[in-house]
Design a protein around this motif. Structure first.
Motif, short mmCIF file in Angstrom:
data_model
loop_
_atom_site.label_atom_id
_atom_site.label_comp_id
_atom_site.label_asym_id
_atom_site.label_seq_id
_atom_site.Cartn_x
_atom_site.Cartn_y
_atom_site.Cartn_z
N GLU A 48 0.82 -1.21 0.00
CA GLU A 48 0.00 0.00 0.00
C GLU A 48 0.86 1.26 0.00
O GLU A 48 0.43 2.31 -0.50
CB GLU A 48 -0.92 0.00 1.22
CG GLU A 48 -2.04 -1.04 1.15
CD GLU A 48 -2.80 -1.18 2.45
OE1 GLU A 48 -3.87 -1.83 2.45
OE2 GLU A 48 -2.33 -0.64 3.49
N ALA A 49 2.06 1.16 0.58
CA ALA A 49 2.95 2.32 0.63
C ALA A 49 3.79 2.45 -0.63
O ALA A 49 4.62 3.37 -0.73
CB ALA A 49 3.87 2.20 1.85
N GLY A 50 3.60 1.55 -1.59
CA GLY A 50 4.36 1.62 -2.84
C GLY A 50 5.79 1.13 -2.72
O GLY A 50 6.63 1.47 -3.55
N VAL A 51 6.07 0.33 -1.69
CA VAL A 51 7.43 -0.17 -1.48
C VAL A 51 7.61 -1.48 -2.23
O VAL A 51 6.74 -2.35 -2.21
CB VAL A 51 7.68 -0.40 0.03
CG1 VAL A 51 9.06 -0.99 0.26
CG2 VAL A 51 7.53 0.91 0.79
N LYS A 52 8.74 -1.63 -2.90
CA LYS A 52 9.06 -2.88 -3.56
C LYS A 52 9.70 -3.83 -2.56
O LYS A 52 10.60 -3.45 -1.82
CB LYS A 52 9.99 -2.64 -4.75
CG LYS A 52 9.32 -1.86 -5.88
CD LYS A 52 10.26 -1.69 -7.06
CE LYS A 52 9.57 -0.94 -8.19
NZ LYS A 52 10.48 -0.74 -9.34
N VAL A 192 9.55 -0.76 18.55
CA VAL A 192 8.36 -0.35 17.80
C VAL A 192 7.21 -1.25 18.23
O VAL A 192 7.31 -2.48 18.13
CB VAL A 192 8.57 -0.47 16.28
CG1 VAL A 192 7.28 -0.10 15.54
CG2 VAL A 192 9.72 0.42 15.82
N VAL A 193 6.13 -0.66 18.73
CA VAL A 193 4.96 -1.43 19.14
C VAL A 193 3.95 -1.45 18.00
O VAL A 193 3.49 -0.39 17.55
CB VAL A 193 4.32 -0.83 20.41
CG1 VAL A 193 3.04 -1.59 20.76
CG2 VAL A 193 5.30 -0.89 21.57
N VAL A 194 3.64 -2.64 17.52
CA VAL A 194 2.62 -2.83 16.48
C VAL A 194 1.57 -3.77 17.06
O VAL A 194 1.73 -4.99 17.02
CB VAL A 194 3.23 -3.42 15.19
CG1 VAL A 194 2.15 -3.54 14.11
CG2 VAL A 194 4.39 -2.56 14.69
N ALA A 375 0.52 1.22 11.74
CA ALA A 375 1.58 1.20 12.75
C ALA A 375 2.84 0.53 12.21
O ALA A 375 3.96 0.97 12.50
CB ALA A 375 1.09 0.47 14.00
N PHE A 376 2.67 -0.52 11.43
CA PHE A 376 3.82 -1.22 10.85
C PHE A 376 4.58 -0.30 9.89
O PHE A 376 5.81 -0.20 9.95
CB PHE A 376 3.33 -2.47 10.12
CG PHE A 376 4.43 -3.31 9.51
CD1 PHE A 376 5.25 -4.10 10.30
CD2 PHE A 376 4.63 -3.30 8.14
CE1 PHE A 376 6.25 -4.87 9.74
CE2 PHE A 376 5.63 -4.07 7.56
CZ PHE A 376 6.44 -4.86 8.36
N ARG A 377 3.85 0.37 9.02
CA ARG A 377 4.50 1.29 8.07
C ARG A 377 5.22 2.41 8.81
O ARG A 377 6.37 2.75 8.49
CB ARG A 377 3.47 1.89 7.12
CG ARG A 377 3.00 0.96 6.02
CD ARG A 377 2.23 1.73 4.96
NE ARG A 377 1.01 2.33 5.48
CZ ARG A 377 -0.18 1.75 5.45
NH1 ARG A 377 -0.30 0.54 4.95
NH2 ARG A 377 -1.24 2.36 5.93
N GLU A 378 4.55 3.00 9.78
CA GLU A 378 5.15 4.13 10.49
C GLU A 378 6.40 3.72 11.26
O GLU A 378 7.31 4.53 11.46
CB GLU A 378 4.12 4.76 11.44
CG GLU A 378 3.00 5.48 10.70
CD GLU A 378 1.95 6.05 11.64
OE1 GLU A 378 1.97 5.68 12.84
OE2 GLU A 378 1.11 6.86 11.18
N GLY A 379 6.44 2.46 11.69
CA GLY A 379 7.62 1.99 12.41
C GLY A 379 8.79 1.67 11.51
O GLY A 379 9.95 1.82 11.92
N LEU A 380 8.51 1.25 10.27
CA LEU A 380 9.58 0.78 9.39
C LEU A 380 10.04 1.77 8.34
O LEU A 380 11.23 1.86 8.05
CB LEU A 380 9.13 -0.50 8.67
CG LEU A 380 9.11 -1.79 9.46
CD1 LEU A 380 8.97 -2.96 8.51
CD2 LEU A 380 10.35 -1.95 10.30
N LEU A 381 9.12 2.50 7.74
CA LEU A 381 9.50 3.29 6.57
C LEU A 381 10.52 4.38 6.87
O LEU A 381 11.42 4.61 6.06
CB LEU A 381 8.25 3.87 5.90
CG LEU A 381 7.34 2.79 5.28
CD1 LEU A 381 6.25 3.44 4.45
CD2 LEU A 381 8.14 1.81 4.43
#
Length: 388
Positions: A48-52, A192-194, A375-381
């Protein structure tokens, strides 16, 4: 060179050779519930974030931007006759070694791996300047106890400690789980809490409750870790008649627990065994209970809350409860205190249902799969971008 039998599933418009940014390692099959569902949600979040993403697993998904390399049968399958800790340890080691060979610092900017599968690839990633994120979904650091006694190929404490040290970010399911890492010296900014996610359409309250007594649900493996002995002890101490209340046990029964369960479970205790349609069972109950000693955040508690169940649990389970609003937090070994809460609930079922309604609203605010992916995207990207 890759293992024989690798199947490549590339997203539309990709041939599997284009630039990648994330290498994702999951030693599971991608087709069931539990961690398979969690892994699919991780990949959906990145898509969804357009990440490959280049994903290594024992199964595949079809999502934009996701290229899957999968082996349904790995060399570790030859060890499937071994106890679970050894078989799954072998699978994790195989995937870690495979990922280590595939890692390309020229196109991978971030490596994401489940604990146990990260050791070798994280060491190489760190040496190459590639960021790393470790997924620890099951429990608390240091809670595995007997891991120190496990032999190869099981994943022991020493290997896990190496993975924790090599991770730029450590993803856990609850604040309580994060605190156990921080207490062991891990810097808070690395955590990171998910929280867990739930399908809010599948898990919902019943429009009309099934007639009958107050029903308290234990949903999960009937094991020491989940607190089955403590739950049954508190239930006995509550001394409720079968006409007033029932304790439903929905979950598989380990062989070593069957004799004890036969002797300990008396009138009012209903053993359902493993249940396929958990949502339907939850809609027939009023409250749920797990007295876990160490978990990230039990999936069943999230699903139960979304189904409108009030919760009795421990702080160590990792599922936040607002005492008197969505349920009650108790101490695992305090059977008397837990029994008092059970009696209080059985005596005022309408109050329990109001708690359940509040629990449902909390779940919709914080524990949907959409919230999980965010939450996962915000923790990793940000971690990935800092490596670019």
């Amino acid at each position: 060179m890759e293992p024989r039998g690798v199947v490549l599933v590339a997203a539309g418009g990709m041939d599997g050779r284009g630039a990648m940014s994330v290498l994702y390692i999951y030693p599971g099959k991608m087709r069931g519930n539990g961690l398979d569902l969690v892994a699919r949600q991780h990949l959906q979040a990145l898509s969804e974030a357009g990440v490959k993403v280049e994903c290594l697993a024992r199964g595949a998904v079809s999502m934009p931007g996701i290229t899957c390399r999968f082996l349904r049968h790995t060399p570790a399958n030859a060890l499937s006759f071994l106890p679970a800790a050894y078989y799954y340890g072998a699978q994790s080691r195989f995937f870690g070694a495979w990922a280590c060979r595939l890692l390309d610092p020229g196109r991978h900017r971030l490596v994401v791996a489940f604990e146990g599968a990260a050791g070798r690839v994280f060491r190489r990633a760190r040496a190459s300047g590639v960021a790393t994120a470790l997924i620890c979904p099951m429990g608390h650091v240091g809670a595995s106890g007997s891991r120190a006694e496990l032999a190869w190929p099981a994943i022991g404490e020493e290997r896990l400690e190496e993975e924790y040290a090599a991770a730029d970010r450590i993803l856990v399911r609850s604040r309580r789980a994060a605190e156990t890492f921080i207490q062991r010296g891990v810097r808070e900014e690395r955590m990171v809490v998910v929280p867990g996610g739930v399908d809010e359409e599948a898990f919902h309250p019943a429009q009309v409750r099934t007639p009958g007594p107050f029903r308290l649900l234990f949903c999960g493996r009937l094991s020491e870790r989940k607190g089955i002995r403590q739950v049954v002890a508190a239930w006995k101490e509550a001394a409720l008649s079968p006409e007033q209340a029932e304790l439903w046990l929905a979950g598989s029964e380990p062989n070593e627990m069957k004799a004890w369960l036969d002797a300990a479970c008396g009138a009012g205790v209903v053993r359902l065994g493993f249940v396929n349609d958990v949502a339907s069972v939850m809609r027939q109950c009023d409250a749920q209970i797990l007295l876990s000693e160490a978990e990230g955040m039990p999936k069943s508690l999230v699903e139960g809350a979304c189904s409108g169940l009030a919760t009795i649990t421990t702080s160590e389970a990792g599922f936040p409860v607002q005492d008197g609003v969505t349920g009650w937090t108790v101490r695992r070994e305090d059977s008397g205190g837990t029994a008092r809460v059970i009696r209080q609930m059985a005596d005022d079922v309408e109050a329990v249902r109001r708690m359940g309604a509040s629990a449902r609203q909390e779940a919709l605010r914080h524990y949907t799969w959409a919230a999980f992916r965010k939450a996962f995207r915000e923790g990793l990207l940000p971690l990935r971008q800092s490596a670019d």
